[in-house]
Write a protein that holds these residues in place. Structure first.
Motif, mmCIF file in Angstrom:
data_model
loop_
_atom_site.group_PDB
_atom_site.id
_atom_site.type_symbol
_atom_site.label_atom_id
_atom_site.label_comp_id
_atom_site.label_asym_id
_atom_site.label_seq_id
_atom_site.Cartn_x
_atom_site.Cartn_y
_atom_site.Cartn_z
ATOM 1 N N THR A 66 -9.926 6.682 -0.346
ATOM 2 C CA THR A 66 -8.541 6.827 -0.809
ATOM 3 C C THR A 66 -7.998 5.540 -1.432
ATOM 4 O OG1 THR A 66 -7.589 6.359 1.355
ATOM 5 C CG2 THR A 66 -8.119 8.656 0.895
ATOM 6 N N THR B 133 -7.624 3.806 5.530
ATOM 7 C CA THR B 133 -6.807 4.542 6.521
ATOM 8 C C THR B 133 -5.331 4.547 6.145
ATOM 9 O OG1 THR B 133 -8.289 3.518 8.144
ATOM 10 C CG2 THR B 133 -6.442 4.812 9.018
ATOM 11 N N GLN C 260 0.841 -1.199 0.000
ATOM 12 C CA GLN C 260 0.000 0.000 0.000
ATOM 13 C C GLN C 260 0.873 1.245 0.000
ATOM 14 O OE1 GLN C 260 -3.084 -0.539 -0.604
ATOM 15 N NE2 GLN C 260 -2.846 -2.748 -0.288
ATOM 16 N N SER D 272 -0.685 8.582 -0.089
ATOM 17 C CA SER D 272 -0.889 9.369 -1.313
ATOM 18 C C SER D 272 0.112 10.514 -1.421
ATOM 19 C CB SER D 272 -2.300 9.950 -1.342
ATOM 20 O OG SER D 272 -3.261 8.944 -1.211
ATOM 21 N N ASP E 84 -14.321 -3.578 6.165
ATOM 22 C CA ASP E 84 -14.488 -3.443 4.712
ATOM 23 C C ASP E 84 -15.221 -2.149 4.392
ATOM 24 O OD1 ASP E 84 -14.992 -3.693 2.038
ATOM 25 O OD2 ASP E 84 -16.581 -5.192 2.289
ATOM 26 N N GLY E 85 -14.528 -1.253 3.729
ATOM 27 C CA GLY E 85 -15.088 0.053 3.398
ATOM 28 C C GLY E 85 -16.311 0.003 2.502
ATOM 29 N N TYR E 86 -16.496 -1.104 1.743
ATOM 30 C CA TYR E 86 -17.697 -1.200 0.899
ATOM 31 C C TYR E 86 -18.971 -1.159 1.745
ATOM 32 C CZ TYR E 86 -15.145 -2.200 -3.411
ATOM 33 O OH TYR E 86 -14.347 -2.092 -4.527
ATOM 34 N N VAL F 10 -4.425 2.827 -5.449
ATOM 35 C CA VAL F 10 -4.468 1.372 -5.283
ATOM 36 C C VAL F 10 -5.943 0.954 -5.322
ATOM 37 C CG1 VAL F 10 -2.337 1.214 -3.926
ATOM 38 C CG2 VAL F 10 -4.517 1.487 -2.737
ATOM 39 N N GLN G 272 -3.892 10.920 6.013
ATOM 40 C CA GLN G 272 -5.062 11.664 5.533
ATOM 41 C C GLN G 272 -6.027 11.933 6.693
ATOM 42 O OE1 GLN G 272 -6.481 12.723 2.006
ATOM 43 N NE2 GLN G 272 -7.336 13.846 3.734
ATOM 44 N N ILE H 290 -8.846 -2.079 5.573
ATOM 45 C CA ILE H 290 -9.098 -3.518 5.400
ATOM 46 C C ILE H 290 -7.899 -4.382 5.814
ATOM 47 C CG2 ILE H 290 -8.377 -3.826 2.977
ATOM 48 C CD1 ILE H 290 -11.159 -5.303 2.657
ATOM 49 N N MET I 119 -9.574 -0.548 -4.452
ATOM 50 C CA MET I 119 -10.380 -0.840 -3.262
ATOM 51 C C MET I 119 -10.822 -2.289 -3.399
ATOM 52 S SD MET I 119 -13.499 1.376 -1.779
ATOM 53 C CE MET I 119 -14.682 0.698 -0.627
ATOM 54 N N LEU J 146 -2.281 -2.657 9.173
ATOM 55 C CA LEU J 146 -2.256 -1.207 8.923
ATOM 56 C C LEU J 146 -3.235 -0.485 9.842
ATOM 57 C CD1 LEU J 146 -2.017 -0.832 5.020
ATOM 58 C CD2 LEU J 146 -0.335 -0.093 6.705
HETATM 59 N N1 SAH Z 1 -5.355 7.419 3.126
HETATM 60 C C1 SAH Z 1 -4.124 6.670 3.231
HETATM 61 C C2 SAH Z 1 -3.635 6.110 1.920
HETATM 62 C C3 SAH Z 1 -4.459 4.994 1.520
HETATM 63 S S1 SAH Z 1 -3.837 3.791 0.422
HETATM 64 C C4 SAH Z 1 -3.018 7.456 3.882
HETATM 65 O O1 SAH Z 1 -3.205 8.637 4.185
HETATM 66 O O2 SAH Z 1 -1.971 6.874 4.118
HETATM 67 C C5 SAH Z 1 -5.363 2.910 0.296
HETATM 68 C C6 SAH Z 1 -5.723 2.073 1.489
HETATM 69 O O3 SAH Z 1 -7.011 1.542 1.257
HETATM 70 C C7 SAH Z 1 -4.790 0.899 1.706
HETATM 71 O O4 SAH Z 1 -4.265 0.938 2.998
HETATM 72 C C8 SAH Z 1 -5.704 -0.313 1.497
HETATM 73 O O5 SAH Z 1 -5.381 -1.411 2.324
HETATM 74 C C9 SAH Z 1 -7.066 0.254 1.840
HETATM 75 N N2 SAH Z 1 -8.211 -0.478 1.291
HETATM 76 C C10 SAH Z 1 -8.311 -1.145 0.094
HETATM 77 N N3 SAH Z 1 -9.534 -1.691 -0.027
HETATM 78 C C11 SAH Z 1 -10.226 -1.369 1.104
HETATM 79 C C12 SAH Z 1 -11.558 -1.656 1.572
HETATM 80 N N4 SAH Z 1 -12.426 -2.402 0.880
HETATM 81 N N5 SAH Z 1 -11.929 -1.155 2.779
HETATM 82 C C13 SAH Z 1 -11.068 -0.410 3.528
HETATM 83 N N6 SAH Z 1 -9.800 -0.127 3.138
HETATM 84 C C14 SAH Z 1 -9.389 -0.590 1.942
#
Ligand code: SAH
Length: 232
Positions: A168, A104, A76, A79, A151-153, A221, A109, A125, A223, A129
């Protein structure tokens, strides 16, 4: 010889830390964010005062303020500073909002959002992390950020509705539950797509009508969906 010795000692002492980070953060904001047209004073100020290097693994901390995303482990990235500034300013926060972040990652962020709103709810997820960013944010004294492994979905059932949502990681299409959990009048900033992605600002109008505006092409990256169910 003495000078060489001094330089070696100084470098040794500084490894894993970042010298003059405030100066670097200021230059980052001026040269990378303001120079590209993001000019919301409150957002820029917060980014000048947020120690970005604290969110990055020690060996990469010297690069924390460069004009690039950086690896944070587990495949991961954190940004690029410009994208953080742009997405944050697109939320148009006034200070009293309840904000949901998906992805996160490092926690950076979320830290930038923290002084700009009332509360930040952030979902990650990758469990390691989520644990690490929670610890980083606690160590730095952030007390209005809630980190959840999940899970963010699904959004964050039980905490909806949110005044603003920032995603993100890029889903192939807008996750319906995130739009459902957005308040009428609220803004959702999200990259959508797979190889070709666009950053969208989605506003929920009266009657649940969706207003969509495309901002710029981006590269995030993906989701992802959980491999197995994540227990609450
Ligand atoms: N906002 C972060 C950067 C995010 S990178 C920062 O400030 O560092 C994207 C992140 O989304 C990764 O850590 C990845 O594991 C997470 N991710 C991917 N799919 C996800 C999902 N379904 N639900 C929650 N997080 C997810």
């Amino acid at each position: 010889m003495n000078i060489l010795f001094f330089v070696l000692c100084a470098n040794f002492q500084l490894s894993g830390q970042v010298d003059n980070w405030e100066q670097k953060a200021k230059a980052m904001v001026d040269n990378q964010i303001l120079a590209r047209g993001v000019n919301e004073a409150k957002v820029l100020d917060v980014m000048r005062n947020t120690p970005r290097h604290e969110f990055i693994p020690a060996e990469r901390q010297p690069y924390a303020y460069i004009d690039s995303p950086l690896a944070i482990g587990f495949e991961q990235t954190i940004s690029q500073p410009y994208i953080v500034g742009l997405m944050t300013s697109l939320l148009k926060l006034k200070g009293n909002e309840k904000v949901l972040e998906i992805g996160t990652g490092s926690g950076y962020q979320a830290a930038v959002l923290s002084p700009l709103c009332k509360e930040v709810f952030t979902i990650e997820i990758v469990k390691k992390l989520a644990v690490r960013s929670k610890a980083t944010l606690a160590r730095l004294g952030y007390d209005n950020i809630y980190v959840k492994w999940g899970d963010g979905y699904q959004g964050w059932p039980g905490e909806e509705p949110f005044d603003a949502i920032i995603v993100t990681a890029a889903p192939p299409a807008l996750p319906p539950k995130l739009f459902e959990q957005l308040k009428v009048g609220g803004r959702l900033v999200i990259p959508v797509g797979s190889i070709w992605q666009e950053l969208w600002v989605i506003t929920k109008l009266q009657g649940g009508i969706m207003d969509k505006e495309s901002v710029i092409p981006v590269r995030f990256v993906p989701m992802v969906h959980p491999e197995k169910p994540i227990p609450e």
